[in-house]
Design an enzyme around this catalytic site. Structure first.
Site, PDB file in Angstrom:
ATOM      1  N   LYS A   1       0.869  -1.196   0.000  1.00  0.00           N
ATOM      2  CA  LYS A   1       0.000   0.000   0.000  1.00  0.00           C
ATOM      3  C   LYS A   1       0.899   1.237   0.000  1.00  0.00           C
ATOM      4  O   LYS A   1       1.896   1.275   0.734  1.00  0.00           O
ATOM      5  CB  LYS A   1      -0.922  -0.024   1.230  1.00  0.00           C
TER       6      LYS A   1
ATOM      7  N   SER B   1      -9.874   2.290   2.418  1.00  0.00           N
ATOM      8  CA  SER B   1      -8.956   2.982   1.539  1.00  0.00           C
ATOM      9  C   SER B   1      -7.975   2.070   0.796  1.00  0.00           C
ATOM     10  O   SER B   1      -7.428   2.461  -0.229  1.00  0.00           O
ATOM     11  CB  SER B   1      -8.154   4.009   2.336  1.00  0.00           C
TER      12      SER B   1
ATOM     13  N   SER C   1     -10.304   0.092   6.631  1.00  0.00           N
ATOM     14  CA  SER C   1      -9.653   0.175   5.317  1.00  0.00           C
ATOM     15  C   SER C   1      -9.028  -1.106   4.805  1.00  0.00           C
ATOM     16  O   SER C   1      -8.661  -1.169   3.637  1.00  0.00           O
ATOM     17  CB  SER C   1      -8.572   1.255   5.346  1.00  0.00           C
TER      18      SER C   1
HETATM   19  N1  GLN Z   1     -13.313   4.562   5.718  1.00  0.00           N
HETATM   20  C1  GLN Z   1     -12.748   4.983   6.959  1.00  0.00           C
HETATM   21  C2  GLN Z   1     -12.400   6.451   6.903  1.00  0.00           C
HETATM   22  O1  GLN Z   1     -12.537   7.025   5.854  1.00  0.00           O
HETATM   23  C3  GLN Z   1     -11.567   4.150   7.324  1.00  0.00           C
HETATM   24  C4  GLN Z   1     -10.311   4.576   6.689  1.00  0.00           C
HETATM   25  C5  GLN Z   1      -9.158   3.724   7.107  1.00  0.00           C
HETATM   26  O2  GLN Z   1      -9.313   2.709   7.780  1.00  0.00           O
HETATM   27  N2  GLN Z   1      -7.966   4.184   6.747  1.00  0.00           N
HETATM   28  O3  GLN Z   1     -12.016   7.018   7.890  1.00  0.00           O
END
Ligand code: GLN
Length: 486
Positions: free
Chosen positions: A66, A141, A165
């Site tokens: 990532k 994400s 994410s």
């Molecule tokens: N979708 C969640 C957010 O936008 C989680 C993001 C993440 O885990 N990095 O905060």
């Protein structure tokens, strides 16, 4: 997973992975492909094997990283314009541990900029497409990582999970995605989002691969003082339990191992959260959950219903606490120290302001503003302090739940992968995606997204298994009980 040896060369494994990565370019999975660097490393491993030297547990295994993990290979951008041009002088501890065992990074994967989002549509480089339907989102994400594994480009990929994410994109693409106990894997060298909930984890095709990666990546790191000792590798083996000793159930969420030596598998109780069984959750996902419960019952597991009313406040608390931490973590990007700098300013304040304005995505800016608001002297008590108290309630709610059951089975998100463009202009609809994932991060407990079949449109359905803190190994082993056809 396929590991290089005297019969299968590392070069072959890496060449195959890179070939597929190029073939699937239209999915927008990678922000960087490591063609030369990966092959060079593969040749070195093959030479070692030819000389009969010892190679690591992940020798020649191609993986995707990532793009919010720091390493000198390729630019680390976190899919944000403001970090373009930044090449890291350091290597994240997790990356180092994987590469010390011979894993080879073939590319960096796309994410919502700074990991803010649930679809990869907030990436500066545009969205990654879903592995099962190109008109739909990959999830986020860590969308690029999930799709890289789902399309079989790589054996595994890294992710970060601050509020879902890893688990949500895993469930949108039909692979395993694990968010460990907070502190299990070092965050050193990972672009910070919200330091009190950020976790490093992985995407794999099997629970056994997940176990192997966890056994390598976890442990204390002097560069991250929130890391825990290596409890992972000392946890008792779930599959070799002998039927004589009582359960540790009830001794609190901080006990390890969760499954006492001597406890029979069929002694385990699996909790189902009542609050998640309603019409706001897709009916096919609820059906998949019920089928898995039946499967477990047929194996002798007991299913118990849990009341967890505090979870309804988790999303609100998350979207206060996390932006507050984001605001602080993103303050370092000023156009002086890293990556992109705006050329449109005549003085220093202008340089800061224009760099941040041009360099951040709208969602990054929204969170910076929310974070500053909830921390401001006028609103701190009403928002941040209250959210911190709610967080404690949620921690207690999980502790209480794990006095009644050993693991919890829930959906990962209320729906399967949604259409590209469907929610991107509606931040609240996007935040609601995280309804079932964020409470784990607030409580610090581990969660594994598992594939649970497909819906009538052929889209993957995912469920998650949640365990008490430090139950990571048993939780991953337990996932074998829920495998397709298990
Ligand atoms: N979708 C969640 C957010 O936008 C989680 C993001 C993440 O885990 N990095 O905060």
């Amino acid at each position: 997973m396929k590991i290089a040896n005297s019969k299968v060369s590392a070069v072959r494994l890496v060449e195959d992975a890179l070939k597929k990565a190029h073939e699937f370019e239209d999915y927008n999975i990678f922000t960087f492909l490591n063609d030369e660097g990966a092959l060079k490393k593969a040749r070195e491993i093959d030479e070692k094997i030819a000389r009969g030297e010892k190679v690591g547990k992940l020798a020649g295994v191609p993986y995707a990283l990532k793009d919010n993990f720091l390493s000198p290979e390729g630019e680390t951008t976190a899919s944000a314009h403001i970090l373009q041009g930044f090449t890291s002088p350091i290597t994240a501890t997790a990356v180092k541990k994987l590469e010390d065992e011979g894993a080879i990074m073939i590319g960096r994967t796309n994410l919502d900029a700074f990991a803010h989002g649930s679809s990869t549509e907030n990436s500066y480089f545009g969205p990654t497409l879903n592995s099962h339907d190109k008109a739909r989102v990959a999830g986020g994400s860590s969308g690029g990582s999930a799709v890289a594994v789902a399309l079989d480009i790589v054996e595994f990929a890294t992710g970060t999970d601050t509020g879902g994410s890893i688990r949500q994109p895993a469930s949108f693409n039909g692979v395993y995605g694990f968010k460990p106990t907070y502190g299990c894997i070092s965050r050193y060298g990972v672009v910070a989002m919200a330091s009190s909930t950020d976790c490093v984890g992985f995407f794999t095709k099997t629970p056994d691969d997940m176990d192997l990666l966890m056994s390598i990546a976890n442990g204390k790191d002097s560069k991250d003082l929130t890391t825990l000792d290596d409890y992972y590798n000392s946890q008792s083996d779930f599959s070799r339990l002998a039927p004589s000793r009582p359960s540790l159930r009830g001794s609190g969420a901080h006990s390890a191992p969760v499954v006492a030596d001597g406890l029979e598998k069929s002694d385990l109780r699996i909790g189902i959260i009542k609050e998640f069984d309603n019409d706001s959750v897709d009916s096919e996902i609820r059906k998949a959950l019920k089928e898995k419960c039946k499967l477990l019952e047929s194996k002798g597991y007991e299913i118990v219903e849990l009341d967890m009313p505090a979870l309804k406040y988790a999303l609100a608390a998350y979207y206060i606490i996390v932006p507050a931490e984001i605001t602080s973590n993103l303050s370092r990007y000023d156009g002086v120290r890293y990556g992109f700098r705006s050329e449109n300013s005549s003085d220093l304040n202008g340089l800061y302001a224009n760099t941040r304005d041009e360099g951040f995505m709208p969602e990054n800016k929204r969170r910076i503003m929310i974070g500053n608001f909830v921390l401001s002297s006028g609103f701190y008590d009403a928002y941040f302090l209250k959210a911190a108290k709610v967080r404690t309630l949620i921690v207690k709610e999980y502790e209480n739940a794990f006095s009644k059951c050993d693991f919890i089975l829930t959906p990962v998100s209320p729906n399967p992968a949604f259409k590209l463009g469907e929610k991107v202009d509606d931040p609240v609809a996007m935040y609601l995606e995280d309804l079932m994932s964020v409470s784990l991060n607030l409580a610090g407990v581990p969660g594994l997204a598992i594939p649970a079949g497909k819906n009538s449109d052929g889209l993957p359905i995912g469920l998650q298994i949640v365990g008490p803190r430090r139950s990571d190994k048993n939780l991953i082993e337990f996932a074998n009980e829920l495998k397709e056809g298990a």
